[in-house]
Design a protein around this motif. Structure first.
Motif, PDB file in Angstrom:
ATOM      1  N   TYR A 178       0.901  -1.156   0.000  1.00  0.00           N
ATOM      2  CA  TYR A 178       0.000   0.000   0.000  1.00  0.00           C
ATOM      3  C   TYR A 178       0.938   1.204   0.000  1.00  0.00           C
ATOM      4  O   TYR A 178       1.400   1.653   1.038  1.00  0.00           O
ATOM      5  CB  TYR A 178      -0.895  -0.042   1.241  1.00  0.00           C
ATOM      6  N   ILE A 179       1.257   1.701  -1.200  1.00  0.00           N
ATOM      7  CA  ILE A 179       2.415   2.574  -1.384  1.00  0.00           C
ATOM      8  C   ILE A 179       2.273   3.892  -0.645  1.00  0.00           C
ATOM      9  O   ILE A 179       3.219   4.348   0.012  1.00  0.00           O
ATOM     10  CB  ILE A 179       2.668   2.795  -2.884  1.00  0.00           C
ATOM     11  N   ARG A 180       1.111   4.508  -0.702  1.00  0.00           N
ATOM     12  CA  ARG A 180       0.961   5.791  -0.002  1.00  0.00           C
ATOM     13  C   ARG A 180       1.143   5.615   1.499  1.00  0.00           C
ATOM     14  O   ARG A 180       1.651   6.507   2.178  1.00  0.00           O
ATOM     15  CB  ARG A 180      -0.382   6.419  -0.349  1.00  0.00           C
ATOM     16  N   GLY A 181       0.729   4.454   2.019  1.00  0.00           N
ATOM     17  CA  GLY A 181       0.952   4.160   3.431  1.00  0.00           C
ATOM     18  C   GLY A 181       2.416   3.925   3.742  1.00  0.00           C
ATOM     19  O   GLY A 181       2.937   4.386   4.760  1.00  0.00           O
ATOM     20  N   LEU A 182       3.108   3.188   2.873  1.00  0.00           N
ATOM     21  CA  LEU A 182       4.523   2.904   3.096  1.00  0.00           C
ATOM     22  C   LEU A 182       5.358   4.177   3.064  1.00  0.00           C
ATOM     23  O   LEU A 182       6.306   4.330   3.843  1.00  0.00           O
ATOM     24  CB  LEU A 182       5.033   1.919   2.040  1.00  0.00           C
ATOM     25  N   ILE A 183       5.026   5.088   2.170  1.00  0.00           N
ATOM     26  CA  ILE A 183       5.785   6.340   2.105  1.00  0.00           C
ATOM     27  C   ILE A 183       5.563   7.156   3.371  1.00  0.00           C
ATOM     28  O   ILE A 183       6.491   7.785   3.895  1.00  0.00           O
ATOM     29  CB  ILE A 183       5.412   7.119   0.828  1.00  0.00           C
ATOM     30  N   SER A 184       4.337   7.137   3.905  1.00  0.00           N
ATOM     31  CA  SER A 184       4.105   7.793   5.197  1.00  0.00           C
ATOM     32  C   SER A 184       4.902   7.098   6.299  1.00  0.00           C
ATOM     33  O   SER A 184       5.462   7.758   7.183  1.00  0.00           O
ATOM     34  CB  SER A 184       2.616   7.768   5.543  1.00  0.00           C
ATOM     35  N   TRP A 185       4.955   5.779   6.258  1.00  0.00           N
ATOM     36  CA  TRP A 185       5.691   5.006   7.267  1.00  0.00           C
ATOM     37  C   TRP A 185       7.181   5.302   7.209  1.00  0.00           C
ATOM     38  O   TRP A 185       7.861   5.355   8.241  1.00  0.00           O
ATOM     39  CB  TRP A 185       5.431   3.518   7.033  1.00  0.00           C
ATOM     40  N   ILE A 186       7.719   5.502   6.011  1.00  0.00           N
ATOM     41  CA  ILE A 186       9.155   5.784   5.858  1.00  0.00           C
ATOM     42  C   ILE A 186       9.549   7.064   6.594  1.00  0.00           C
ATOM     43  O   ILE A 186      10.615   7.136   7.208  1.00  0.00           O
ATOM     44  CB  ILE A 186       9.523   5.879   4.361  1.00  0.00           C
ATOM     45  N   GLY A 187       8.670   8.052   6.549  1.00  0.00           N
ATOM     46  CA  GLY A 187       8.937   9.262   7.319  1.00  0.00           C
ATOM     47  C   GLY A 187       9.683  10.326   6.533  1.00  0.00           C
ATOM     48  O   GLY A 187       9.388  10.572   5.373  1.00  0.00           O
ATOM     49  N   PHE A 188      10.663  10.981   7.170  1.00  0.00           N
ATOM     50  CA  PHE A 188      11.375  12.149   6.654  1.00  0.00           C
ATOM     51  C   PHE A 188      10.405  13.346   6.592  1.00  0.00           C
ATOM     52  O   PHE A 188       9.290  13.288   7.112  1.00  0.00           O
ATOM     53  CB  PHE A 188      12.028  11.869   5.299  1.00  0.00           C
ATOM     54  N   ARG A 189      10.821  14.384   5.927  1.00  0.00           N
ATOM     55  CA  ARG A 189      10.004  15.609   5.903  1.00  0.00           C
ATOM     56  C   ARG A 189       8.976  15.521   4.780  1.00  0.00           C
ATOM     57  O   ARG A 189       9.340  15.406   3.602  1.00  0.00           O
ATOM     58  CB  ARG A 189      10.904  16.833   5.719  1.00  0.00           C
ATOM     59  N   GLN A 190       7.685  15.571   5.158  1.00  0.00           N
ATOM     60  CA  GLN A 190       6.608  15.442   4.192  1.00  0.00           C
ATOM     61  C   GLN A 190       5.672  16.636   4.311  1.00  0.00           C
ATOM     62  O   GLN A 190       5.327  17.052   5.418  1.00  0.00           O
ATOM     63  CB  GLN A 190       5.841  14.136   4.419  1.00  0.00           C
ATOM     64  N   THR A 191       5.262  17.165   3.164  1.00  0.00           N
ATOM     65  CA  THR A 191       4.437  18.370   3.171  1.00  0.00           C
ATOM     66  C   THR A 191       3.292  18.221   2.162  1.00  0.00           C
ATOM     67  O   THR A 191       3.457  17.549   1.132  1.00  0.00           O
ATOM     68  CB  THR A 191       5.292  19.608   2.839  1.00  0.00           C
ATOM     69  N   PRO A 192       2.130  18.829   2.420  1.00  0.00           N
ATOM     70  CA  PRO A 192       0.991  18.685   1.494  1.00  0.00           C
ATOM     71  C   PRO A 192       1.023  19.690   0.358  1.00  0.00           C
ATOM     72  O   PRO A 192       1.618  20.767   0.452  1.00  0.00           O
ATOM     73  CB  PRO A 192      -0.208  18.937   2.404  1.00  0.00           C
ATOM     74  N   PHE A 193       0.362  19.334  -0.725  1.00  0.00           N
ATOM     75  CA  PHE A 193       0.110  20.235  -1.848  1.00  0.00           C
ATOM     76  C   PHE A 193      -1.353  20.050  -2.225  1.00  0.00           C
ATOM     77  O   PHE A 193      -1.770  18.941  -2.579  1.00  0.00           O
ATOM     78  CB  PHE A 193       1.016  19.901  -3.032  1.00  0.00           C
ATOM     79  N   TYR A 194      -2.159  21.091  -2.140  1.00  0.00           N
ATOM     80  CA  TYR A 194      -3.600  20.988  -2.346  1.00  0.00           C
ATOM     81  C   TYR A 194      -3.951  21.286  -3.811  1.00  0.00           C
ATOM     82  O   TYR A 194      -3.422  22.213  -4.420  1.00  0.00           O
ATOM     83  CB  TYR A 194      -4.341  21.948  -1.416  1.00  0.00           C
ATOM     84  N   TYR A 195      -4.878  20.477  -4.355  1.00  0.00           N
ATOM     85  CA  TYR A 195      -5.266  20.654  -5.754  1.00  0.00           C
ATOM     86  C   TYR A 195      -6.690  20.172  -5.961  1.00  0.00           C
ATOM     87  O   TYR A 195      -7.260  19.488  -5.107  1.00  0.00           O
ATOM     88  CB  TYR A 195      -4.300  19.899  -6.676  1.00  0.00           C
TER      89      TYR A 195
END
Length: 310
Positions: A178-195
Motif C-alpha cells: 500500500y504505497i501511499r501508506g509505506l511512504i508515510s511510514w518511511i517518514g522524513f520531511r513530508q508536506t501537502p500540496f492541495y489541488y
C-alpha cells in the motif's frame, strides 16, 4: 544537473495515453532539470502497448516497462520506483485526473519546504459519484483510526518523492504494498500540496468498488493489528455473555424466575449471534493467515516482458 522522473502506471489507457503524454511533456518543458517519463504498462489488452512503443520511439526521454500480464496498480508503481535513477520522481496516473501541469508547482513546494515528500491532497473530486466520494472519505479516516501510522487524509499516489525516500522504499520487501501508506511510514520531511482533482479525460475507472474494497482490506491488514484485537474482544465479550446466561438460567431454575424450556426464540437468537461472532473472528484470522501465506511464497511482485529506453 539534477534529474526528475515522472512514473506513470497504465492499464488499458488507449483512449487517453497520447493526451496524457502531450500534457506531461508540456509540463516538463522548460524545467531546469534533466527529465524522463517512465511508463509502466500493467498488462494492457487494448492498444496501450503499441502506443507506448510509438511514443518511446519518437522521444528519447520516454522509457517503457511492459509487464507480462496485469499485476495491479501498486506493483506497477513499485516497478517504476525500482527502475528510477533520478533525484526526484513524481508518481501520477495516466488518466489526467492528476494534472501534469501541476508538476512545476509541486517542485516549487518541495524547494520552499525542503521536503523529501510532497503529497497531493484532493480538495474536490470532479464528476465522481457520491458513493465514490463517501467511501474514499470514510476509508482514509478508518485507516487512520485503525493504523499505528498516521496517514494524510484524502490523498492518492499522486506525489513527489526524493532519492532518499526511493532508496528506503526499495529496501521494503513485502509484496502486498500500500504505497501511499509505506511512504508515510518511511517518514522524513513530508508536506501537502492541495489541488482540484479533475474528471477522467477519457475511458473508465480501473478501480471499481470491488477492487477498492480489496485495496482497502490490504491496507488494513498490512498496517493494523487492531482487527485481531477486535476479534479477541468479541471473543472475550462472548465468554462474558455466555457466563452471565449460564448463571442466570441456573439461578432461574433454582428460584423459579426462569422458564427456559419455552425460550426457543432466545436460544436461536443467542446461537446465531455467537455463531456469527465465531465466523467473524475466524475470518479475520484467515485474512491475516492469507497475507502470511502470500509473503512466505516470496513470488516476485511483477514480471517484466520487455523494457524500452533503459
Amino acid at each position: 544537473m539534477s534529474k526528475l522522473s515522472v512514473i506513470i502506471p497504465c492499464y488499458n489507457e488507449e483512449a487517453v495515453i497520447m493526451e496524457s503524454y502531450k500534457a506531461t511533456v508540456a509540463a516538463l518543458d522548460g524545467l531546469p532539470h534533466e527529465t524522463e517519463i517512465i511508463y509502466v504498462n500493467d498488462g494492457s489488452t487494448d492498444g496501450t502497448y503499441r502506443l507506448l512503443n510509438g511514443i518511446a520511439a519518437g522521444d528519447s526521454r520516454v522509457k517503457v516497462i511492459h509487464f507480462s500480464r496485469n499485476f495491479g496498480h501498486q506493483p506497477a508503481v513499485t516497478a517504476g520506483i525500482h527502475h528510477c535513477d533520478a533525484d526526484w520522481a513524481v508518481i501520477m496516473d495516466a488518466d489526467l485526473q492528476d494534472p501534469p501541469e501541476l508538476i512545476p508547482d509541486i517542485l516549487q513546494t518541495r524547494e520552499n519546504e525542503q521536503a523529501n515528500v510532497v503529497y497531493c491532497v484532493r480538495r474536490s473530486r470532479e464528476k465522481e459519484s457520491w458513493l465514490k466520494r463517501f467511501t474514499a472519505r470514510a476509508f482514509y479516516r478508518l485507516i487512520n483510526v485503525m493504523s499505528e501510522v498516521k496517514f494524510p487524509l484524502d490523498t492518492g499516489d499522486f506525489r513527489l518523492i526524493d532519492r532518499q525516500v526511493m532508496d528506503e522504499f526499495n529496501r521494503l520487501r513485502e509484496h502486498g504494498k500500500y504505497i501511499r501508506g509505506l511512504i508515510s511510514w518511511i517518514g522524513f520531511r513530508q508536506t501537502p500540496f492541495y489541488y482540484e482533482r479533475k474528471a477522467r479525460f477519457a475511458g473508465s475507472t480501473k478501480y471499481p468498488l470491488s477492487k477498492m474494497l480489496r485495496f482497502a482490506t490490504s491496507a488494513l491488514l498490512y498496517f493494523s493489528k487492531k482487527p485481531l484485537l477486535l476479534a479477541t474482544s468479541l471473543g472475550f465479550f462472548s465468554v462474558i455473555v455466555g457466563l452471565f446466561l449460564a448463571i442466570f438460567f441456573t439461578l432461574g431454575k433454582i428460584y423459579g424466575f426462569s422458564h427456559s424450556e419455552i425460550g426457543w426464540t432466545s436460544i436461536i437468537t443467542v446461537t446465531v449471534f455467537f455463531g456469527g461472532i465465531q465466523l467473524l473472528t475466524i475470518g479475520v484470522l484467515g485474512q491475516y493467515i492469507g497475507v502470511l501465506f502470500d509473503e512466505i511464497k516470496d513470488r516476485p511482485e511483477y514480471i517484466i516482458e520487455k523494457k524500452i529506453g533503459f
